[in-house]
Motif scaffolding. Structure first.
Motif, PDB file in Angstrom:
ATOM      1  N   UNK A 232       0.833  -1.208   0.000  1.00  0.00           N
ATOM      2  CA  UNK A 232       0.000   0.000   0.000  1.00  0.00           C
ATOM      3  C   UNK A 232       0.866   1.256   0.000  1.00  0.00           C
ATOM      4  N   UNK A 233       1.869   1.262   0.868  1.00  0.00           N
ATOM      5  CA  UNK A 233       2.736   2.427   0.998  1.00  0.00           C
ATOM      6  C   UNK A 233       3.479   2.714  -0.301  1.00  0.00           C
ATOM      7  N   UNK A 234       3.955   1.670  -0.972  1.00  0.00           N
ATOM      8  CA  UNK A 234       4.673   1.868  -2.232  1.00  0.00           C
ATOM      9  C   UNK A 234       3.748   2.431  -3.311  1.00  0.00           C
ATOM     10  N   UNK A 235       2.537   1.870  -3.417  1.00  0.00           N
ATOM     11  CA  UNK A 235       1.592   2.363  -4.416  1.00  0.00           C
ATOM     12  C   UNK A 235       1.212   3.817  -4.116  1.00  0.00           C
ATOM     13  N   UNK A 236       1.001   4.121  -2.852  1.00  0.00           N
ATOM     14  CA  UNK A 236       0.572   5.463  -2.455  1.00  0.00           C
ATOM     15  C   UNK A 236       1.634   6.522  -2.704  1.00  0.00           C
ATOM     16  N   UNK A 237       2.864   6.121  -2.951  1.00  0.00           N
ATOM     17  CA  UNK A 237       3.942   7.074  -3.230  1.00  0.00           C
ATOM     18  C   UNK A 237       3.764   7.756  -4.584  1.00  0.00           C
ATOM     19  N   UNK A 238       3.073   7.084  -5.513  1.00  0.00           N
ATOM     20  CA  UNK A 238       2.907   7.660  -6.841  1.00  0.00           C
ATOM     21  C   UNK A 238       1.867   8.778  -6.817  1.00  0.00           C
ATOM     22  N   UNK A 239       2.027   9.762  -7.699  1.00  0.00           N
ATOM     23  CA  UNK A 239       0.993  10.795  -7.806  1.00  0.00           C
ATOM     24  C   UNK A 239      -0.302  10.202  -8.347  1.00  0.00           C
ATOM     25  N   UNK A 240      -1.412  10.814  -7.993  1.00  0.00           N
ATOM     26  CA  UNK A 240      -2.720  10.295  -8.389  1.00  0.00           C
ATOM     27  C   UNK A 240      -2.832  10.204  -9.902  1.00  0.00           C
ATOM     28  N   UNK A 241      -2.350  11.212 -10.610  1.00  0.00           N
ATOM     29  CA  UNK A 241      -2.518  11.191 -12.066  1.00  0.00           C
ATOM     30  C   UNK A 241      -1.819   9.994 -12.697  1.00  0.00           C
ATOM     31  N   UNK A 242      -0.633   9.633 -12.196  1.00  0.00           N
ATOM     32  CA  UNK A 242       0.060   8.467 -12.733  1.00  0.00           C
ATOM     33  C   UNK A 242      -0.688   7.170 -12.407  1.00  0.00           C
ATOM     34  N   UNK A 243      -1.192   7.064 -11.192  1.00  0.00           N
ATOM     35  CA  UNK A 243      -1.934   5.866 -10.790  1.00  0.00           C
ATOM     36  C   UNK A 243      -3.171   5.670 -11.663  1.00  0.00           C
TER      37      UNK A 243
END
Length: 313
Positions: A232-243
């Protein structure tokens, strides 16, 4: 939000949706898919949320639909579907496809079955579960204990699954009285392995689910929370637009393969499976001996009733 079947919390870039009917194995009732969709929408509109975490309270993730009422023929205690939390609409009108009385009447073995009414009811559940798949922001699901039957309809709509190595994951209703409505088994596993499970109703361990590609990773039970939080922490590091863009890009391949059409068929087949001769026999047995007894009789010939067996070596 006024939530009856789950909880919703946010913090540290994560929105947490937790199924919260532990006394019933987090069994799915009509209100649950609607509440999931409402929470997903709220998370997508929250600029502080980057990722959604889905989990279950109690001994397992989800044991499937809470079918005791419908199988045993008493819908009196089942709440109908109301408008999603925060909606200006009120409860659905009496006689609608989501009215418990209408659902019960349409399941009576001696009655004329209306497949379209059945579809209208179940399709709303599919749309609620698929809000996880359609969510702009990624959804990570943590599975512990068990994720069977309708619970897999929900969990497989998530983007990534982190599962306990000892968890039980499968769709036993493939044997009688069910068809997977979100129909994501082939998309996750490929046709051969999907058929291996659906032509037997067998289940996988969490470890096998990871080996087969159904789950992202499997962890020993004592490490499950830590491994889930780390991802979760790794995924949450990305900006929302990239996700949003990365998820949208990958999902296009499943849309192109005809996922929507397969789900329409799976949802209609689910209604058909509940109204075959064998399906009616299952309901009659549930009415006589109780739903749990009917399920035990269904699964004991395969040696995997409850949490004891899995079926895949």
């Amino acid at each position: 939000m006024d939530l009856a079947t789950l909880t919703y919390e946010t913090g540290e870039r994560v929105a947490r949706i937790t199924l919260n009917r532990p006394e019933r194995g987090n069994g799915i009732v009509p209100r649950m898919p609607a509440e999931i969709a409402a929470c997903v929408e709220r998370a997508n509109l929250d600029p502080a949320v980057h990722v959604i975490a889905l989990a279950g309270a109690g001994s397992g993730f989800c044991g499937g639909y809470d079918l005791v009422a419908s199988a045993e023929g008493d819908m009196s205690g089942l709440d109908g579907v109301e408008a999603p939390p925060g909606s200006p609409l009120g409860p659905a009108p009496p006689g609608s496809p989501v009215d418990p009385a209408a659902i019960g009447a349409n399941h009576a073995p001696e009655s004329n079955w209306d497949p379209v009414t059945d579809f209208q009811f179940m399709w709303r559940n599919v749309r609620g579960f698929m809000s996880l798949f359609h969510s702009e922001k990624p959804v990570l699901c943590k599975v512990h204990g068990y994720c069977v039957a309708g619970g897999t309809d929900m969990a497989l709509c998530s983007d990534l699954l982190v599962v306990g190595a000892d968890a039980k994951i499968g769709y036993p209703p493939a044997r009688v009285w069910g068809s997977p409505t979100t129909a994501l088994w082939a998309a996750r596993l490929g046709p051969m392995r999907a058929k291996r499970l659906l032509l037997t109703g067998d289940s996988l361990t969490g470890e096998q689910a990871a080996e087969w590609g159904l789950a992202t990773e499997a962890a020993p039970p004592e490490e499950l929370d830590q491994r889930f939080e780390a991802l979760l922490e790794r995924v949450a590091c990305l900006p929302i637009n990239q996700l949003v863009m990365m998820k949208m890009l990958v999902n296009q391949s499943l849309y192109a393969q005809g996922l929507h059409q397969t789900q329409l068929l799976g949802t209609f087949f689910d209604g058909v499976a509940r109204h075959t001769e064998e399906g009616h026999d299952f309901v009659r047995r549930a009415a006589e001996g109780g739903f749990k007894q009917a399920v035990q009789e269904r699964d004991e010939p395969f040696g995997d009733h409850g949490l004891e067996g899995f079926g895949v070596e």
